[in-house]
Design an enzyme around this catalytic site. Structure first.
Site, PDB file in Angstrom:
ATOM      1  N   GLU A  53      11.929  17.522  76.917  1.00  0.00           N
ATOM      2  CA  GLU A  53      12.945  17.698  76.134  1.00  0.00           C
ATOM      3  C   GLU A  53      14.280  16.497  76.943  1.00  0.00           C
ATOM      4  OE1 GLU A  53      14.875  21.427  74.885  1.00  0.00           O
ATOM      5  OE2 GLU A  53      16.729  20.348  74.913  1.00  0.00           O
ATOM      6  N   ARG A  72      17.511  13.683  82.928  1.00  0.00           N
ATOM      7  CA  ARG A  72      16.221  13.551  82.185  1.00  0.00           C
ATOM      8  C   ARG A  72      15.854  12.381  81.434  1.00  0.00           C
ATOM      9  NH1 ARG A  72      15.219  18.847  79.587  1.00  0.00           N
ATOM     10  NH2 ARG A  72      15.597  20.426  81.428  1.00  0.00           N
ATOM     11  N   ARG A 119      12.168  19.589  86.122  1.00  0.00           N
ATOM     12  CA  ARG A 119      13.122  18.858  85.395  1.00  0.00           C
ATOM     13  C   ARG A 119      14.338  19.649  84.970  1.00  0.00           C
ATOM     14  NH1 ARG A 119      11.434  21.603  80.282  1.00  0.00           N
ATOM     15  NH2 ARG A 119       9.708  22.942  81.025  1.00  0.00           N
ATOM     16  N   HIS A 120      14.515  20.596  85.948  1.00  0.00           N
ATOM     17  CA  HIS A 120      15.756  21.478  85.847  1.00  0.00           C
ATOM     18  C   HIS A 120      16.646  21.390  87.017  1.00  0.00           C
ATOM     19  CE1 HIS A 120      13.611  23.565  82.452  1.00  0.00           C
ATOM     20  NE2 HIS A 120      14.938  23.526  81.740  1.00  0.00           N
ATOM     21  N   ARG A 143      24.469  25.238  85.200  1.00  0.00           N
ATOM     22  CA  ARG A 143      23.472  26.309  84.731  1.00  0.00           C
ATOM     23  C   ARG A 143      22.958  27.240  85.862  1.00  0.00           C
ATOM     24  NH1 ARG A 143      21.446  23.947  79.162  1.00  0.00           N
ATOM     25  NH2 ARG A 143      23.517  22.809  78.672  1.00  0.00           N
ATOM     26  N   GLU A 189      20.766  29.448  85.995  1.00  0.00           N
ATOM     27  CA  GLU A 189      19.369  30.003  85.928  1.00  0.00           C
ATOM     28  C   GLU A 189      18.611  29.826  86.987  1.00  0.00           C
ATOM     29  OE1 GLU A 189      17.333  29.205  81.986  1.00  0.00           O
ATOM     30  OE2 GLU A 189      19.624  28.617  81.653  1.00  0.00           O
ATOM     31  N   SER A 194      19.328  17.772  72.580  1.00  0.00           N
ATOM     32  CA  SER A 194      19.500  18.715  71.621  1.00  0.00           C
ATOM     33  C   SER A 194      20.505  18.515  71.010  1.00  0.00           C
ATOM     34  CB  SER A 194      19.293  20.179  72.148  1.00  0.00           C
ATOM     35  OG  SER A 194      18.224  20.489  72.720  1.00  0.00           O
TER      36      SER A 194
HETATM   37  P1  ATP Z   1      15.577  23.126  78.553  1.00  0.00           P
HETATM   38  O1  ATP Z   1      15.041  23.850  77.271  1.00  0.00           O
HETATM   39  O2  ATP Z   1      14.774  21.973  78.911  1.00  0.00           O
HETATM   40  O3  ATP Z   1      15.954  24.220  79.722  1.00  0.00           O
HETATM   41  P2  ATP Z   1      18.193  23.251  77.113  1.00  0.00           P
HETATM   42  O4  ATP Z   1      17.744  23.339  75.633  1.00  0.00           O
HETATM   43  O5  ATP Z   1      18.496  24.680  77.715  1.00  0.00           O
HETATM   44  O6  ATP Z   1      17.081  22.664  77.904  1.00  0.00           O
HETATM   45  P3  ATP Z   1      20.344  21.943  76.101  1.00  0.00           P
HETATM   46  O7  ATP Z   1      21.456  22.993  76.236  1.00  0.00           O
HETATM   47  O8  ATP Z   1      19.976  21.557  74.931  1.00  0.00           O
HETATM   48  O9  ATP Z   1      19.445  22.202  77.284  1.00  0.00           O
HETATM   49  O10 ATP Z   1      21.120  20.878  76.873  1.00  0.00           O
HETATM   50  C1  ATP Z   1      20.930  19.400  76.402  1.00  0.00           C
HETATM   51  C2  ATP Z   1      20.098  18.444  77.269  1.00  0.00           C
HETATM   52  O11 ATP Z   1      20.922  18.647  78.696  1.00  0.00           O
HETATM   53  C3  ATP Z   1      18.861  18.929  77.299  1.00  0.00           C
HETATM   54  O12 ATP Z   1      17.954  18.443  76.359  1.00  0.00           O
HETATM   55  C4  ATP Z   1      18.548  18.433  78.870  1.00  0.00           C
HETATM   56  O13 ATP Z   1      18.040  17.033  78.488  1.00  0.00           O
HETATM   57  C5  ATP Z   1      19.676  18.534  79.667  1.00  0.00           C
HETATM   58  N1  ATP Z   1      19.542  19.788  80.498  1.00  0.00           N
HETATM   59  C6  ATP Z   1      20.043  20.848  80.043  1.00  0.00           C
HETATM   60  N2  ATP Z   1      19.783  21.674  81.004  1.00  0.00           N
HETATM   61  C7  ATP Z   1      19.350  21.243  82.151  1.00  0.00           C
HETATM   62  C8  ATP Z   1      18.997  21.378  83.471  1.00  0.00           C
HETATM   63  N3  ATP Z   1      19.176  22.570  83.972  1.00  0.00           N
HETATM   64  N4  ATP Z   1      18.706  20.324  84.374  1.00  0.00           N
HETATM   65  C9  ATP Z   1      18.803  19.088  83.751  1.00  0.00           C
HETATM   66  N5  ATP Z   1      18.850  18.612  82.615  1.00  0.00           N
HETATM   67  C10 ATP Z   1      19.127  19.789  81.816  1.00  0.00           C
HETATM   68 MG    MG Z   2      18.050  22.081  74.414  1.00  0.00          MG
END
Ligand code: ATP
Ligand code: MG
Length: 423
Positions: A346, A397, A210-211, A202, A204, A349
């Site tokens: 989180e 996470r 936590r990211h 990702r 961003e 999802s």
């Molecule tokens: P957040 O809102 O916390 O940025 P997200 O809703 O964008 O997460 P999802 O697309 O739902 O993330 O991805 C499924 C799972 O993968 C998330 O619940 C999280 O546990 C993990 N995850 C997603 N993006 C990241 C990241 N950039 N770093 C670490 N873990 C991630």
């Molecule tokens: Mg999510």
């Protein structure tokens, strides 16, 4: 000397001589505490005694000897050396104290991860990680899920192009995959249950604990479901099973290294999104229906449920507007999506997906996406696509929250964030 003969290989973490006995502590195998190499002057040749008394902390050794029936060192594991070979010595003073007595900075432990891995706390974390992934594989395979591997170089993103790393693919525009979402769903038209252990990329500019820009996920997709509840059940059993497994495998070792594994909850409550907002607003937040729950809100909700005795909970029935196109609607405004939060973070999802072709196309349009760009995916919905759902769970996470750690970088060997591309 009586006992079994054998060999120990590893790195010296401490040395001490008392008169005619030398004690060398060696980190061997995947052990969390060192084995003591005992060298008695009377029992070895002069050359071995010289090696034993001159050995440097940090060296790589091979020790031949006897595992005594009666152990004299306090730490429990011991070998009485008959021969010691120094395989490699440090050329410089190591940047981390390898005896573990003087802590180094967070960043040094990342930069010199391989050295940190000689220390019990780091070994414990990454051993737990390896066991967690092993458990996921075993558990899901047993439940009839096929382990899959989908491409990480892709031509389209799951939810539009804003957060993707772009790259040149022989003159074509390609991206690093942010999620196997579209592939795992397409496969529901050929196999009923799949899972994948996969990186998520990702792009961003995150700056949170936590990211990461490269994280690891456990993706699950299952067909012939009745509702998203079937998916939550699998996720719930997986998480509870993982806690039980880690506790039984290494609960004491984790505790001995200052890592308190979360307790297995008796159940994981399902909290509708609208109820979550009510709770938050009664605590002084002013969240409008439809708003995302930001970090502060997530944290406060986590503390609220912790007080009620629930360290983890599902948030269900999100507004459809807040969720991606592939999620099935529930009525006009709601969706069959859920999140799993642990300690206010989180972790996963998921939800039931829209499997009906016409509705799926309408959903794409409603999110402002062009169905033609997704035709490789929507195609699969023309040939008997059953009702299905799944989740994406962040393994980093999950481990971080289960171990009560506050920074995701602690559970990733070589984290990739905005400022870290090497090592
Ligand atoms: P957040 O809102 O916390 O940025 P997200 O809703 O964008 O997460 P999802 O697309 O739902 O993330 O991805 C499924 C799972 O993968 C998330 O619940 C999280 O546990 C993990 N995850 C997603 N993006 C990241 C990241 N950039 N770093 C670490 N873990 C991630
Ligand atoms: Mg999510």
């Amino acid at each position: 000397m009586s006992g079994r003969t054998g060999i120990v290989e590893g790195w010296v973490s401490n040395v001490k001589s008392v008169g005619r006995i030398a004690f060398i502590e060696v980190i061997d195998g995947l052990q969390l505490s060192p084995i003591t190499v005992v060298v008695k002057r009377e029992q070895v040749d002069p050359e071995t005694w010289t090696v034993a008394t001159g050995v440097k902390i940090g060296s790589a050794l091979r020790v031949e000897g006897v595992f005594p029936e009666v152990v004299i060192s306090r730490k429990g594991r011991e070998i009485q050396a008959t021969k010691i070979t120094v395989l490699a010595e440090p050329l410089e003073l190591p940047p981390i104290d390898l005896t573990g007595k003087t802590p180094a900075s967070f960043d040094l432990y990342i930069e010199y991860r391989y050295l940190a891995l000689r220390l019990p706390r780091f070994r414990a974390i990454f051993l737990a990680r390896s066991k967690l992934i092993g458990f996921a594989r075993e558990y899901l395979s047993e439940q009839g899920f096929l382990e899959i591997n989908t491409p990480k170089i892709v031509g389209a993103g799951a939810e539009g192009g804003a957060t993707l790393f772009a790259l040149d693919y022989f003159g074509m525009k390609a991206y690093l995959s942010q999620s196997p979402q579209l592939y795992k769903q397409m496969l529901m038209c050929g196999v009923p249950r799949v899972f994948e252990i996969t990186p998520y990329f990702r792009a961003e500019k995150f700056s949170t604990p936590r990211h990461l820009n490269e994280s690891w996920g456990l993706d699950v997709e299952m067909a012939f479901i009745n509702s998203e509840e079937d998916v939550m059940k699998v996720l719930e059993d997986f998480v509870r099973g993982a806690i039980r497994y880690l506790r039984s495998e290494m609960g004491d070792d984790l505790r001995a290294n200052g890592l308190e594994l979360l307790e297995e909850p008796a159940s994981i409550p399902r909290v509708p999104y609208s109820r979550a907002i009510e709770i938050l607003n009664s605590m002084g937040f002013s969240i409008q229906w439809g708003d995302d729950l930001d970090t502060q809100a997530e944290k406060a909700l986590g503390e609220y449920f912790q007080r009620q005795g629930y360290p983890m909970y599902f948030i269900t029935q999100y507004p459809w507007d807040a969720k991606p196109f592939y999620i099935m609607k529930e009525g006009e405004r709601l969706s069959k999506a859920f999140d799993l939060d642990i300690s206010g973070i989180e972790v996963a999802s998921g939800g039931q997906r829209e499997h009906r072709y016409a509705e799926l196309i309408a959903n794409l349009r409603a999110k402002g996406l062009n169905p033609a760009e997704f035709s490789f995916y929507t195609q699969a919905f023309k040939y008997g696509m059953p009702p299905h759902g799944g989740f994406g769970l962040g393994l980093d996470r999950l481990l971080m929250t289960l171990l009560g750690l506050s920074n995701i970088r602690e559970v990733v060997l070589f984290p990739r964030d905005r400022f870290r591309l090497v090592p």
